[in-house]
Scaffold this motif. Structure first.
Motif, PDB file in Angstrom:
ATOM      1  N   PRO A 141       0.806  -1.218   0.000  1.00  0.00           N
ATOM      2  CA  PRO A 141       0.000   0.000   0.000  1.00  0.00           C
ATOM      3  C   PRO A 141       0.843   1.274   0.000  1.00  0.00           C
ATOM      4  O   PRO A 141       0.511   2.238  -0.703  1.00  0.00           O
ATOM      5  N   ALA A 142       1.953   1.284   0.726  1.00  0.00           N
ATOM      6  CA  ALA A 142       2.792   2.487   0.784  1.00  0.00           C
ATOM      7  C   ALA A 142       3.422   2.772  -0.583  1.00  0.00           C
ATOM      8  O   ALA A 142       3.570   3.934  -0.982  1.00  0.00           O
ATOM      9  N   ASP A 143       3.799   1.701  -1.308  1.00  0.00           N
ATOM     10  CA  ASP A 143       4.399   1.888  -2.632  1.00  0.00           C
ATOM     11  C   ASP A 143       3.361   2.378  -3.639  1.00  0.00           C
ATOM     12  O   ASP A 143       3.660   3.225  -4.487  1.00  0.00           O
ATOM     13  N   LEU A 182      15.636   8.917 -14.232  1.00  0.00           N
ATOM     14  CA  LEU A 182      15.304   7.844 -13.292  1.00  0.00           C
ATOM     15  C   LEU A 182      14.591   6.666 -13.956  1.00  0.00           C
ATOM     16  O   LEU A 182      14.261   5.683 -13.297  1.00  0.00           O
ATOM     17  N   TYR A 183      14.394   6.762 -15.256  1.00  0.00           N
ATOM     18  CA  TYR A 183      13.672   5.710 -15.984  1.00  0.00           C
ATOM     19  C   TYR A 183      14.563   4.494 -16.212  1.00  0.00           C
ATOM     20  O   TYR A 183      15.737   4.627 -16.536  1.00  0.00           O
ATOM     21  N   VAL A 233      12.577   5.553  -8.608  1.00  0.00           N
ATOM     22  CA  VAL A 233      11.885   6.163  -7.479  1.00  0.00           C
ATOM     23  C   VAL A 233      10.602   5.408  -7.132  1.00  0.00           C
ATOM     24  O   VAL A 233      10.327   5.143  -5.967  1.00  0.00           O
ATOM     25  N   LEU A 234       9.841   5.072  -8.160  1.00  0.00           N
ATOM     26  CA  LEU A 234       8.544   4.425  -7.942  1.00  0.00           C
ATOM     27  C   LEU A 234       8.636   2.924  -8.123  1.00  0.00           C
ATOM     28  O   LEU A 234       9.271   2.447  -9.059  1.00  0.00           O
ATOM     29  N   LYS A 235       7.993   2.178  -7.256  1.00  0.00           N
ATOM     30  CA  LYS A 235       7.884   0.729  -7.412  1.00  0.00           C
ATOM     31  C   LYS A 235       6.796   0.429  -8.442  1.00  0.00           C
ATOM     32  O   LYS A 235       5.873   1.222  -8.633  1.00  0.00           O
ATOM     33  N   ASN A 246       5.868  13.795 -10.787  1.00  0.00           N
ATOM     34  CA  ASN A 246       6.438  15.071 -10.344  1.00  0.00           C
ATOM     35  C   ASN A 246       7.926  14.995 -10.029  1.00  0.00           C
ATOM     36  O   ASN A 246       8.543  16.035  -9.772  1.00  0.00           O
ATOM     37  N   SER A 247       8.507  13.794 -10.051  1.00  0.00           N
ATOM     38  CA  SER A 247       9.947  13.665  -9.836  1.00  0.00           C
ATOM     39  C   SER A 247      10.719  13.620 -11.145  1.00  0.00           C
ATOM     40  O   SER A 247      11.906  13.284 -11.151  1.00  0.00           O
TER      41      SER A 247
END
Ligand code: SF4
Length: 110
Positions: free
Chosen positions: A50-52, A77-78, A92-94, A104-105
């Motif tokens: 849930p946090a991811d 970051l891709y 950054v994102l899972k 936004n990053s």
């Protein structure tokens, strides 16, 4: 009915069918293009903690960027997709991200 009228009608029908066929080919091309990478879905968060999943929302991740010139594929970051037309990853994102996505990053590639 005279032969010239019949020939004229046949000619007209033949030309009309050619125009319709050409229009169909254009329409088919349009469909194929819309099924390209921009329709790729990379936003399934069902396997994430849930946090991811929340982090994706917090950073405003979207599968199709609305920011001119800013998409995941141009982000530092891709993580590239294994093959063209597939979802990539992000540092950054899972979970998966769309090469046409955005959050936004977003950071331009060096
Ligand atoms: S940081 Fe954001 S814009 Fe960059 S690859 Fe990850 S999800 Fe896409």
């Amino acid at each position: 009915m005279s032969d010239s009228i019949v020939t004229s009608r046949r000619s007209f029908l033949g030309k009309s069918l050619a125009v319709l066929a050409a229009g169909g080919a254009v329409a088919a091309c349009g469909k194929k293009e819309s099924a390209g990478p921009k329709s790729l879905a990379c936003n399934d968060t069902s396997s994430l903690a849930p946090a991811d999943a929340q982090m994706r929302t917090t950073l405003g991740y979207v599968d199709v960027s609305v920011q001119q010139g800013k998409a995941c594929s141009g982000c530092q970051l891709y993580k590239a997709a294994p093959a063209e037309g597939q979802c990539g990853g992000c540092a950054v994102l899972k979970g998966t991200v769309n090469p046409n996505g955005y959050c936004n990053s977003w950071t331009p590639k060096a």
